[in-house]
Design an enzyme around this catalytic site. Structure first.
Site, PDB file in Angstrom:
ATOM      1  N   SER A  58       0.829  -1.214   0.000  1.00 31.52           N
ATOM      2  CA  SER A  58       0.000   0.000   0.000  1.00 31.52           C
ATOM      3  C   SER A  58       0.857   1.255   0.000  1.00 31.52           C
ATOM      4  O   SER A  58       0.571   2.224  -0.712  1.00 31.52           O
ATOM      5  CB  SER A  58      -0.931   0.015   1.224  1.00 31.52           C
ATOM      6  OG  SER A  58      -1.862  -1.042   1.139  1.00 31.52           O
ATOM      7  N   GLY A 286      -6.197  -5.293  -3.379  1.00 32.68           N
ATOM      8  CA  GLY A 286      -6.743  -4.571  -2.222  1.00 32.68           C
ATOM      9  C   GLY A 286      -5.735  -3.607  -1.629  1.00 32.68           C
ATOM     10  O   GLY A 286      -6.077  -2.484  -1.244  1.00 32.68           O
ATOM     11  N   ASP A 287      -4.463  -4.035  -1.580  1.00 29.02           N
ATOM     12  CA  ASP A 287      -3.398  -3.155  -1.056  1.00 29.02           C
ATOM     13  C   ASP A 287      -3.245  -1.924  -1.942  1.00 29.02           C
ATOM     14  O   ASP A 287      -3.073  -0.802  -1.456  1.00 29.02           O
ATOM     15  CB  ASP A 287      -2.052  -3.898  -1.026  1.00 29.02           C
ATOM     16  CG  ASP A 287      -2.118  -5.209  -0.254  1.00 29.02           C
ATOM     17  OD1 ASP A 287      -2.992  -5.333   0.621  1.00 29.02           O
ATOM     18  OD2 ASP A 287      -1.298  -6.104  -0.530  1.00 29.02           O
ATOM     19  N   ALA A 288      -3.302  -2.153  -3.266  1.00 28.98           N
ATOM     20  CA  ALA A 288      -3.158  -1.044  -4.223  1.00 28.98           C
ATOM     21  C   ALA A 288      -4.330  -0.075  -4.091  1.00 28.98           C
ATOM     22  O   ALA A 288      -4.143   1.145  -4.174  1.00 28.98           O
ATOM     23  CB  ALA A 288      -3.079  -1.583  -5.650  1.00 28.98           C
TER      24      ALA A 288
END
Length: 332
Positions: A58, A286-288
């Site tokens: 992230s 999801g992290d991105a």
């Protein structure tokens, strides 16, 4: 702060997943039965090494979207070994200011990223990542980063490693009117780390998660609803340790709209749909999303722009192998 892991990413087959008892699209911590898989994946498949771990992904994406050198900082524990060196090289090239704790007695953590049909399964062998201590955070040069920062993001995975470090940062954020953000991260965190999770979420101004994690959280807390919109509202109304900001909950649902809950209401935002043939793998999606979202939040942009940036970043990442991206973003 988080668990820095070197992703060992490869396209595998169903048989490989069955043999190691791995479910598609799940994230787990390696048990003894999983340990031989790391050797096997390196020997049998075409692997890529990518600096990973949820929070580090992230922060890399936020840094990429911001294009301001050193705008972001990151802490976690790695080993003094070749994987640790790979990690340092990779994250410094991404422009993130890293302050790793380096442990000479343990190997750098790795994560087997098993891709089948574009869907990823993550098996994390935390190793050194599991050895982070709050003493490192309290060192003057590291705590100075905390004092300087205005926004904090920590994935739920770090609750298994150093909940006291999370608490120190959360309390600092609350006392200084700064923004503190967390992620539900995985179903097993909601199930087996309920107490530290509840303690930390009380400080969260933003809670991120996906639909599976949201439903698990609801089940664990006896909310008796599977409705993601209802769960998002309940999470946003969860008791809060600091009253400076109202809490906003952001739940992604793969190709379905992103759900944002605030003030007892829900807004839905469509994602950028991708033809199946363009999907490379969902690892880091999801992290991105979180990284893209944060990149606009720190600029004071409205919620809608933050969600759009999150959708843009995850759309870029799922068209590539692992949590990687081109040199410059093309986000307007």
């Amino acid at each position: 702060m988080g668990n820095p892991l070197l992703d060992i990413s490869a396209v595998v087959d169903d048989d490989f997943l069955v043999r190691y008892d791995v479910k598609v699209n799940n994230a787990i911590i390696a048990e003894d039965k999983h340990l031989p898989m790391y050797e096997e994946i390196i020997k049998k498949y075409n692997v890529e090494y990518i600096a990973g771990g949820a929070t580090q992904n992230s922060i890399k994406v936020a840094q990429w979207m911001l294009q301001i050198p050193g705008a972001t900082s990151y802490m976690g524990c790695i080993g003094k070994d070749k994987f640790g060196e790979e990690m340092k090289k990779s994250i410094k090239a991404a422009g993130v200011n890293v302050h790793y704790l380096e442990d000479e007695s343990v190997a750098t953590g790795t994560c087997a990223v098993c891709v089948v049909g574009g869907e990823r399964s993550l098996i994390a062998n935390l190793a050194a990542a599991n050895c982070y201590k709050s003493d490192h955070l309290k060192q003057q040069e590291n705590w100075a980063l905390v004092e300087k920062a205005k926004f904090f993001y920590i994935a739920g995975f770090f609750l298994t490693v150093s909940p006291d470090s999370i608490q120190l940062v959360a309390e600092h954020a609350a006392a200084n009117n700064k923004i503190f953000m967390m992620n539900l991260s995985a179903a097993f965190i909601c199930e087996f780390f309920r107490d530290p999770q509840e303690k930390a979420l009380a400080y969260a101004d933003y809670i991120f998660g996906n639909e599976t994690e949201a439903r698990t959280f609801s089940k664990v807390h006896g909310w008796e609803t599977d409705n993601v919109e209802e769960i998002a509202i309940k999470l946003s109304q969860w008791p809060k340790a600091s009253g400076t900001y109202k809490r906003i909950t952001v739940i992604t649902q793969g190709p379905d709209p992103v759900i944002v809950a605030e003030d007892g209401k829900v807004k839905k935002f469509p994602v950028i749909l991708l033809p199946k043939e363009k999907l490379v793998d969902t690892n880091g999606a999801g992290d991105a999303f979180v990284g893209g979202f944060i990149s606009q939040l720190v600029k004071g942009k409205p919620l809608e722009d933050c969600v759009k940036a999150g959708c843009y970043a995850s759309n870029v990442v799922i068209q590539r192998s692992g949590c990687t991206f081109p040199e410059k973003p093309d986000f307007h």
